[in-house]
Motif scaffolding. Structure first.
Motif, PDB file in Angstrom:
ATOM      1  N   ALA A  36       0.836  -1.204   0.000  1.00  0.00           N
ATOM      2  CA  ALA A  36       0.000   0.000   0.000  1.00  0.00           C
ATOM      3  C   ALA A  36       0.873   1.258   0.000  1.00  0.00           C
ATOM      4  CB  ALA A  36      -0.923  -0.022   1.210  1.00  0.00           C
ATOM      5  N   LEU A  43       1.896   5.924  -7.270  1.00  0.00           N
ATOM      6  CA  LEU A  43       0.781   6.686  -7.846  1.00  0.00           C
ATOM      7  C   LEU A  43       1.216   8.112  -8.200  1.00  0.00           C
ATOM      8  CD1 LEU A  43      -2.309   6.133  -8.325  1.00  0.00           C
ATOM      9  CD2 LEU A  43      -2.676   7.485  -6.267  1.00  0.00           C
ATOM     10  N   VAL A  46       4.313   7.883 -10.933  1.00  0.00           N
ATOM     11  CA  VAL A  46       3.923   7.453 -12.278  1.00  0.00           C
ATOM     12  C   VAL A  46       3.091   8.543 -12.957  1.00  0.00           C
ATOM     13  CG1 VAL A  46       1.719   6.227 -11.870  1.00  0.00           C
ATOM     14  CG2 VAL A  46       3.267   5.410 -13.633  1.00  0.00           C
ATOM     15  N   HIS A  49       5.609  10.971 -14.137  1.00  0.00           N
ATOM     16  CA  HIS A  49       6.332  10.344 -15.241  1.00  0.00           C
ATOM     17  C   HIS A  49       5.513  10.402 -16.541  1.00  0.00           C
ATOM     18  CE1 HIS A  49       9.455   7.592 -16.769  1.00  0.00           C
ATOM     19  NE2 HIS A  49       8.490   6.976 -17.421  1.00  0.00           N
ATOM     20  N   MET A  50       4.236  10.055 -16.448  1.00  0.00           N
ATOM     21  CA  MET A  50       3.380  10.043 -17.641  1.00  0.00           C
ATOM     22  C   MET A  50       3.126  11.455 -18.158  1.00  0.00           C
ATOM     23  SD  MET A  50       2.726   7.019 -18.704  1.00  0.00           S
ATOM     24  CE  MET A  50       1.218   6.902 -19.666  1.00  0.00           C
ATOM     25  N   LEU A  84      12.150   4.484 -10.014  1.00  0.00           N
ATOM     26  CA  LEU A  84      12.731   3.184 -10.390  1.00  0.00           C
ATOM     27  C   LEU A  84      12.797   2.233  -9.191  1.00  0.00           C
ATOM     28  CD1 LEU A  84      14.466   1.436 -12.478  1.00  0.00           C
ATOM     29  CD2 LEU A  84      16.449   2.457 -11.357  1.00  0.00           C
ATOM     30  N   VAL A  87       8.911   1.559  -7.849  1.00  0.00           N
ATOM     31  CA  VAL A  87       7.990   0.866  -8.759  1.00  0.00           C
ATOM     32  C   VAL A  87       8.416  -0.592  -8.960  1.00  0.00           C
ATOM     33  CG1 VAL A  87       8.984   1.362 -11.053  1.00  0.00           C
ATOM     34  CG2 VAL A  87       6.510   1.207 -10.776  1.00  0.00           C
ATOM     35  N   SER A  88       9.734  -0.843  -8.989  1.00  0.00           N
ATOM     36  CA  SER A  88      10.176  -2.226  -9.181  1.00  0.00           C
ATOM     37  C   SER A  88       9.917  -3.044  -7.900  1.00  0.00           C
ATOM     38  CB  SER A  88      11.649  -2.281  -9.588  1.00  0.00           C
ATOM     39  OG  SER A  88      12.430  -1.530  -8.693  1.00  0.00           O
ATOM     40  N   HIS A  90       7.442  -2.455  -5.742  1.00  0.00           N
ATOM     41  CA  HIS A  90       5.985  -2.654  -5.728  1.00  0.00           C
ATOM     42  C   HIS A  90       5.571  -3.754  -6.711  1.00  0.00           C
ATOM     43  CE1 HIS A  90       1.756  -1.325  -5.242  1.00  0.00           C
ATOM     44  NE2 HIS A  90       1.635  -1.529  -6.536  1.00  0.00           N
ATOM     45  N   GLY A  91       6.131  -3.714  -7.898  1.00  0.00           N
ATOM     46  CA  GLY A  91       5.784  -4.680  -8.940  1.00  0.00           C
ATOM     47  C   GLY A  91       6.206  -6.099  -8.587  1.00  0.00           C
ATOM     48  N   LEU A  92       7.443  -6.242  -8.084  1.00  0.00           N
ATOM     49  CA  LEU A  92       7.947  -7.579  -7.745  1.00  0.00           C
ATOM     50  C   LEU A  92       7.241  -8.129  -6.497  1.00  0.00           C
ATOM     51  CD1 LEU A  92      11.724  -7.063  -8.573  1.00  0.00           C
ATOM     52  CD2 LEU A  92      10.051  -8.353  -9.890  1.00  0.00           C
ATOM     53  N   LEU A  95       4.066  -9.452  -7.847  1.00  0.00           N
ATOM     54  CA  LEU A  95       4.313 -10.730  -8.533  1.00  0.00           C
ATOM     55  C   LEU A  95       4.477 -11.853  -7.507  1.00  0.00           C
ATOM     56  CD1 LEU A  95       4.912 -12.296 -11.167  1.00  0.00           C
ATOM     57  CD2 LEU A  95       7.308 -11.652 -10.908  1.00  0.00           C
ATOM     58  N   VAL A 119      16.413 -10.260  -8.523  1.00  0.00           N
ATOM     59  CA  VAL A 119      15.885  -9.546  -9.697  1.00  0.00           C
ATOM     60  C   VAL A 119      15.811  -8.047  -9.408  1.00  0.00           C
ATOM     61  CG1 VAL A 119      13.848  -9.206 -11.185  1.00  0.00           C
ATOM     62  CG2 VAL A 119      14.579 -11.524 -10.584  1.00  0.00           C
ATOM     63  N   THR A 123      17.813  -5.069 -11.236  1.00  0.00           N
ATOM     64  CA  THR A 123      17.093  -3.939 -11.828  1.00  0.00           C
ATOM     65  C   THR A 123      17.712  -2.619 -11.386  1.00  0.00           C
ATOM     66  OG1 THR A 123      15.082  -5.277 -11.690  1.00  0.00           O
ATOM     67  CG2 THR A 123      14.799  -2.944 -12.197  1.00  0.00           C
TER      68      THR A 123
ATOM     69  N   LEU B  45       0.034  -7.520 -13.428  1.00  0.00           N
ATOM     70  CA  LEU B  45       0.969  -8.360 -14.191  1.00  0.00           C
ATOM     71  C   LEU B  45       1.304  -7.715 -15.536  1.00  0.00           C
ATOM     72  CD1 LEU B  45      -0.419 -11.954 -13.492  1.00  0.00           C
ATOM     73  CD2 LEU B  45       1.762 -11.014 -12.707  1.00  0.00           C
ATOM     74  N   LEU B  48       3.600  -4.719 -14.993  1.00  0.00           N
ATOM     75  CA  LEU B  48       4.943  -5.183 -14.610  1.00  0.00           C
ATOM     76  C   LEU B  48       5.701  -5.673 -15.847  1.00  0.00           C
ATOM     77  CD1 LEU B  48       6.987  -5.803 -12.321  1.00  0.00           C
ATOM     78  CD2 LEU B  48       5.990  -8.083 -12.188  1.00  0.00           C
ATOM     79  N   LEU B  51       6.817  -2.668 -17.649  1.00  0.00           N
ATOM     80  CA  LEU B  51       7.931  -2.000 -16.949  1.00  0.00           C
ATOM     81  C   LEU B  51       9.274  -2.552 -17.425  1.00  0.00           C
ATOM     82  CD1 LEU B  51       9.155  -0.205 -14.653  1.00  0.00           C
ATOM     83  CD2 LEU B  51       8.831  -2.159 -13.134  1.00  0.00           C
ATOM     84  N   TYR B  52       9.386  -3.893 -17.485  1.00  0.00           N
ATOM     85  CA  TYR B  52      10.663  -4.492 -17.886  1.00  0.00           C
ATOM     86  C   TYR B  52      10.924  -4.336 -19.382  1.00  0.00           C
ATOM     87  CZ  TYR B  52      12.056  -5.808 -13.300  1.00  0.00           C
ATOM     88  OH  TYR B  52      12.483  -5.726 -12.002  1.00  0.00           O
TER      89      TYR B  52
END
Lengths: 138, 143
Positions: A36, A43, A46, A49-50, A84, A87-88, A90-92, A95, A119, A123, B45, B48, B51-52
């Motif tokens: 969270a 949030l 990004v 960034h956008m 960087l 976000v990585s 949060h993403g991992l 996953l 990983v 990154t 997913l 992500l 992203l890569y």
């Protein structure tokens, strides 16, 4: 968790069954609260960034020189570096939650956590190296 | 008392987890929040993966100006790619707003009127995606 194991009333219940799901979240930076927290940070980052790369640029997207000008900005560089990192993570972490939905053994879950940590570090190394190269191109 | 409630919550959570990945596609008894959960996983997913892909493509910046600028002209500003950018934006907007919704509910800030919250975020998300789509498509062949 320590508080509960010391409670004599609780020890009559099967402790292993109870603690097992929490054990995986003893690593720092892992768990729902972190998902969270990093999510809120992502949030904001990004959105920046956008907007910076897709909305305010003449011609839609940045050409090479525009990218260099953008990334060497003293306010943007730390923000994009933070983006960087966060976000990585949060993403991992997301996953990891998806992989854990497959119902792995605790041992397999630990292995997944270790692999994803590697990983993430890879990154970071790649991303920071790329940023360093681009900053010197100014 | 609080301990017991927390224990019950964990049991429910574990039962949910036991359904595993197949639980995602199990439509039985699925409410609105359940669909939002699946959507959050799928968009997560997808984003992500992007992203890569994005990080790999950015290596072309290190190759030099001509490598990047030709990629930009020949690929990224192509209408098909800009449409894919709209798909990316949709994924980000859906995942982001759904994440905020989950945080608001999860931290107990919004407990009542969860359905209204979902609807409001749905409308907001649709507006953001349409605005983005119009802006992105207008960039076609701009450079």
């Amino acid at each position: 968790m320590a508080l509960q194991t010391e409670d004599p009333g609780m020890s009559r219940q099967a402790p292993v069954e109870r603690w097992a799901p929490e054990e995986r979240d003893t690593l720092p930076g892992v768990g729902w609260g972190w998902q969270a927290l990093t999510g809120i940070a992502v949030l904001f980052l990004v959105t920046l960034h956008m907007i910076a790369n897709h909305f305010v640029v003449t011609g839609g997207l940045r050409d090479y020189q525009q990218v260099i000008d953008y990334i060497t900005n003293p306010i943007i560089l730390p923000l994009e570096t933070l983006f960087l990192i966060v976000v990585s993570w949060h993403g991992l972490l997301g996953l990891r939650a998806v992989i854990f939905d497959f119902g792995l053994s605790t041992r397999a879950e630990r292995a997944v956590t270790r692999v994803l940590l590697v990983v993430w570090v890879a990154t970071m190394v790649y991303g920071v190296a790329l940023l360093a190269i681009l900053v010197t191109r100014r | 008392m609080t301990e017991r409630v927390a224990g019950a919550d964990r049991r429910v959570e574990r039962q949910g987890r036991r359904r595993g990945v197949m639980g995602w596609v199990d439509v039985r008894g699925r409410r609105l929040g359940g669909w939002a959960f699946i959507l959050n996983r799928l968009t997560g997913l997808g984003v992500l993966f992007y992203l890569y892909l994005h990080l790999i493509v950015l290596s072309q910046l290190a190759v030099g100006p001509s490598a990047w600028d030709s990629l930009l002209r020949n690929w990224f500003l192509n209408p098909v790619f800009l449409l894919l950018d709209v798909v990316l934006l949709a994924g980000l907007v859906i995942h982001g707003l759904n994440g905020v919704r989950l945080a608001l509910v999860g931290f107990g800030i919004v407990i009542d009127r969860q359905k209204a919250l979902l609807l409001a975020f749905g409308v907001l998300g649709a507006i953001l995606i349409v605005i983005g789509a119009l802006r992105f498509i207008s960039d076609a062949g701009a450079k």
